[in-house]
Motif scaffolding. Structure first.
Motif, PDB file in Angstrom:
ATOM      1  N   SER A 114      96.092 -33.768 -30.270  1.00 33.53           N
ATOM      2  CA  SER A 114      94.672 -34.036 -30.067  1.00 33.53           C
ATOM      3  C   SER A 114      93.831 -33.301 -31.104  1.00 33.53           C
ATOM      4  O   SER A 114      94.163 -32.186 -31.526  1.00 33.53           O
ATOM      5  CB  SER A 114      94.254 -33.586 -28.665  1.00 33.53           C
ATOM      6  OG  SER A 114      92.849 -33.540 -28.543  1.00 33.53           O
ATOM      7  N   LYS A 115      92.731 -33.904 -31.497  1.00 32.23           N
ATOM      8  CA  LYS A 115      91.814 -33.260 -32.440  1.00 32.23           C
ATOM      9  C   LYS A 115      91.179 -32.008 -31.832  1.00 32.23           C
ATOM     10  O   LYS A 115      90.687 -31.149 -32.564  1.00 32.23           O
ATOM     11  CB  LYS A 115      90.731 -34.243 -32.879  1.00 32.23           C
ATOM     12  CG  LYS A 115      91.265 -35.385 -33.737  1.00 32.23           C
ATOM     13  CD  LYS A 115      90.157 -36.312 -34.194  1.00 32.23           C
ATOM     14  CE  LYS A 115      90.710 -37.433 -35.073  1.00 32.23           C
ATOM     15  NZ  LYS A 115      89.634 -38.363 -35.525  1.00 32.23           N
ATOM     16  N   ASP A 116      91.221 -31.915 -30.516  1.00 30.24           N
ATOM     17  CA  ASP A 116      90.690 -30.721 -29.857  1.00 30.24           C
ATOM     18  C   ASP A 116      91.526 -29.482 -30.171  1.00 30.24           C
ATOM     19  O   ASP A 116      91.074 -28.356 -29.944  1.00 30.24           O
ATOM     20  CB  ASP A 116      90.647 -30.923 -28.336  1.00 30.24           C
ATOM     21  CG  ASP A 116      89.649 -31.996 -27.913  1.00 30.24           C
ATOM     22  OD1 ASP A 116      88.721 -32.265 -28.705  1.00 30.24           O
ATOM     23  OD2 ASP A 116      89.813 -32.559 -26.820  1.00 30.24           O
ATOM     24  N   LYS A 119      87.223 -27.075 -35.445  1.00 26.83           N
ATOM     25  CA  LYS A 119      86.089 -27.974 -35.278  1.00 26.83           C
ATOM     26  C   LYS A 119      85.701 -28.544 -36.637  1.00 26.83           C
ATOM     27  O   LYS A 119      85.518 -27.795 -37.604  1.00 26.83           O
ATOM     28  CB  LYS A 119      84.907 -27.210 -34.665  1.00 26.83           C
ATOM     29  CG  LYS A 119      83.691 -28.067 -34.401  1.00 26.83           C
ATOM     30  CD  LYS A 119      82.571 -27.231 -33.788  1.00 26.83           C
ATOM     31  CE  LYS A 119      81.321 -28.076 -33.567  1.00 26.83           C
ATOM     32  NZ  LYS A 119      80.205 -27.265 -32.997  1.00 26.83           N
TER      33      LYS A 119
END
Length: 721
Positions: free
Chosen positions: A304-306, A310
């Motif tokens: 996941s990009k999470d 950021k």
């Protein structure tokens, strides 16, 4: 200057290994997002691979040649190799622990690296289909005997060795080389949003029996090799490109200097591999839990990009926008310093693209040390040549591990009509320079105006997203004239005379640095403020280190930000008590080189002398490379480099490590009197000074502007107590 005593210097190889340990600590840092920690682990492993390919290979060559001359830190090659093996072993042990921990965390976040025994029946059937359709056709299983010699494996080649037995015949050994285009981790079907993977060596072991149906497989083991990747250039070569093509083929077959085997390999297989690769025992390592940890970065795409940093958007300088995107017009009005990766590399690309398309531009000269695939820089130079402009490209063939791509670019440029030169055989051209010459009309008539780009990094669009570098754009005619002399030097061996602002290695750059340090020493002895701030990737040169020791003993306050190797011992009473050294390791790779001298005034001040450079302080950079040292004179750019960039680096207490006199690095932490401050976050959030447009005139204070401290009273940062 007298030669340094070994006790005054850290060994450069061990210092590099401590740097790589700091990279590994980011993989262990719980404050870093999970997949970024996987990336740091991969980087630490890739770094170690390159270290063995180049540095360890060089030391082994010295040892084989019987070299008995100790290095600058007083150690013979054999002693260095022993200490390297011990330190590298500790790094590999920590990498094992880190991977074990990360694998568990990845499992919890639905990225699962599985063993064959972990697979369900459905997953096993799916993997069988993948093996039969996508892996088996590419495999070449080899039984080793007099008619089937041991196969060639390239550098970082990977495979599985097997011991085979059958009735009525002697045991055989076999090898399953892993094809280069097979993924390191095979993705398998899983339920929901889970990403499942199996390591290729586990897959090959599982299906090996189907490849050797007439044998019993009694032993298996994975292995990986690292080859000597050094290149020895023959200065007598008549055709340098052809010579490099031959050398690159030889490098693929360089001698094995490291053989990694899995931890459970039996002695019979181990001895077979040692003999096959003609290794000495000290070249064999069975410490790694999983071979080729650099490849774990391939798992990042499954998450996941999470779990990543950021995202942020690099800025385009507002000042150029205010000139309707006309780079040359904006530069003519005022010098601009672009700070990568916080500001777009596209500025550099547009600068050359606009020059290529401008009918009034008559010539472009460009150095190319490293550039990217499908390089827009190369494309712009080709467009310029095809448009009838005089284009000169100085392509450096000796850019390590980029030789092949640079040769390819050289041929493409030559076909387009670019004048391609390769610099000096004995010197790498490491300077990062573009020179655009434009015919312009003024009140006095026609004139040739120069526009110059001088950088600390490379012309590589992908690197510019990760490396922190500086790109100075100026229309200063004196700088332009000096840069023209630099190009003439490299193309014609005509040594530049009367350089007015630019300093060049190997001709005078070292002398200028020594002269400026001497001036600070004189200020200190006269009772005036005396300060040196410098930022670089490596500090190795014994002469420059001794000069800094001399400055410290005279009372000059020296703050150094050295990302990687540092052979200077700071904080030793009577030698270097006025020198502090810190290293910044974080989201971005610190790559810019900056040198600042107080010039008799407290730092930071408008009177300080500020320079940017392409050169680290290493003998190779100062004596055997073409490098630049560029004065920063524009008031806005001067403040940007000194008050904003250097100050933020010195104040950083989030990504910083301080070097102690023992050689140990201690992580710098925030304290009550100095709250958490990250240089990387500061630059992501604030526009740079020289890139501001009129709409941003009041934004982006320097790191200490809001502390109500007069500029002349800003204290020298105290990194740790």
């Amino acid at each position: 200057m007298k030669k340094s005593h070994p006790s005054r210097l850290f060994n450069r190889e061990l210092s590099w290994l401590f740097f790589n340990t700091r990279v590994l600590e980011e993989a262990e840092n719980p404050d870093v997002p999970l997949l970024e920690r996987v990336r740091f682990l991969s980087i630490s492993a890739a770094n170690l691979d390159e270290f063995y390919m180049v540095r360890v290979a060089g030391l082994r060559s010295q040892e084989s040649a019987g070299v008995m001359e100790p290095g600058a830190a007083g150690m013979l090659p054999s002693e260095q190799l022993r200490k390297i093996n011990r330190r590298a072993g500790k790094i590999v042990a920590r990498q094992n622990e880190c991977w074990s921990s990360l694998r568990e965390e990845l499992f919890e976040d639905r990225i699962r690296v599985l063993k064959m025994g972990d697979l369900s029946e459905v997953q096993s059937e799916s993997l069988s289909k993948i093996f039969e359709t996508e892996i088996l056709p590419l495999l070449t299983p080899l039984s080793i005997d007099p008619t089937h010699p041991f196969p060639f494996l390239p550098n970082l080649g990977f495979g599985v060795a097997l011991r085979l037995e059958a009735e009525d015949r002697d045991p055989l050994f076999a090898v399953l080389p892993v094809p280069l285009n097979v993924p390191r981790f095979i993705k398998i079907e899983t339920s929901g949003k889970v990403s499942g993977y199996v390591a290729i060596e586990d897959v090959l072991r599982h299906f090996a029996s189907s490849l050797f149906p007439d044998f019993n497989i009694t032993e298996t083991g994975a292995f990986r090799i690292t080859r000597d990747s050094g290149i020895a250039v023959d200065e007598r070569a008549e055709d340098l490109v052809q010579h490099f093509e031959t050398l690159l083929k030889q490098r693929r077959r360089g001698r094995v200097i490291r053989l990694e085997i899995d931890q459970e390999m039996e002695h019979t297989l181990r001895d077979f591999l040692v003999q096959s690769f003609n290794c000495d025992e000290e070249m064999v390592s069975n410490a790694a839990m999983i071979l080729g940890l650099r490849d774990v970065s391939s798992l990042i795409s499954g998450g996941s990009k999470d779990l990543l940093f950021k995202p942020f958007t690099a800025r385009f300088p507002e000042r150029i926008r205010e000139f309707d995107g006309d780079c040359l017009a904006a530069i003519a009005a005022k010098d601009i310093l672009v700070h990568h990766p916080y500001e777009e590399f596209d500025v550099v690309i547009q600068f050359l693209q606009q020059a290529a398309a401008d009918p009034d531009v008559v010539a472009i000269k460009q150095t190319l040390y490293r550039t990217s695939d499908n390089s827009p820089i190369v494309a712009a130079l080709i467009d310029a040549a095809e448009a009838g402009k005089n284009v000169t490209a100085l392509v450096e063939l000796k850019a390590r591990f980029d030789e092949a791509s640079n040769m390819r670019w050289a041929r493409d440029l030559e076909r387009a009509g670019v004048q391609v030169v390769y610099g000096f055989v004995g010197f790498k051209t490491h300077a990062k320079v573009s020179l655009v010459i434009r015919r312009e009309t003024t009140a006095a008539g026609h004139t040739l105006q120069t526009y110059t780009h001088l950088g600390t990094g490379n012309y590589h669009a992908q690197n510019a997203r990760i490396y922190t570098d500086l790109a100075l754009f100026t229309a200063d005619p004196i700088i332009g004239e000096d840069v023209g002399k630099l190009f003439n030097f490299v193309t014609s061996y005509n040594e530049p005379r009367d350089l007015q602002k630019l300093s060049i290695a190997p001709l005078g750059l070292r002398g200028v640095l020594e002269e400026k340090i001497d001036q600070e020493i004189a200020h200190a002895k006269s009772g005036r403020p005396a300060t040196i701030w410098a930022k670089m990737n490596a500090l190795v040169d014994p002469i420059m280190i001794e000069k800094l020791y001399e400055a410290s003993q005279a009372g000059v306050k020296v703050d150094l930000v050295v990302r990687g190797i540092c052979c200077l011992r700071p904080g030793i009473e009577g030698l270097s008590e006025n020198i502090r050294v810190k290293s910044i390791i974080g989201r971005f790779l610190e790559h810019s080189r900056i040198i600042c001298f107080g010039n008799g005034h407290p730092m930071p001040s408008d009177q300080a002398l500020v320079y940017i450079s392409s050169a680290d302080w290493m003998p190779r950079n100062l004596d055997r490379r073409i490098e630049t040292l560029v004065p920063v004179e524009s008031p806005t750019v001067h403040n940007q480099v000194l008050d904003q960039i250097m100050m933020a680096n010195l104040l950083d207490n989030t990504n910083s490590w301080e070097l102690r006199p023992t050689g140990k690095y201690i992580r710098v932490t925030a304290r009550e009197e100095r709250p958490r401050f990250s240089a990387h976050e500061y630059f992501m959030e604030n526009p740079s000074l020289s890139g501001r447009g009129t709409a941003l005139a009041e934004s982006a204070p320097a790191p200490l502007e809001d502390e109500n401290v007069p500029k002349t009273q800003i204290f020298r940062p105290k990194l740790v107590s």
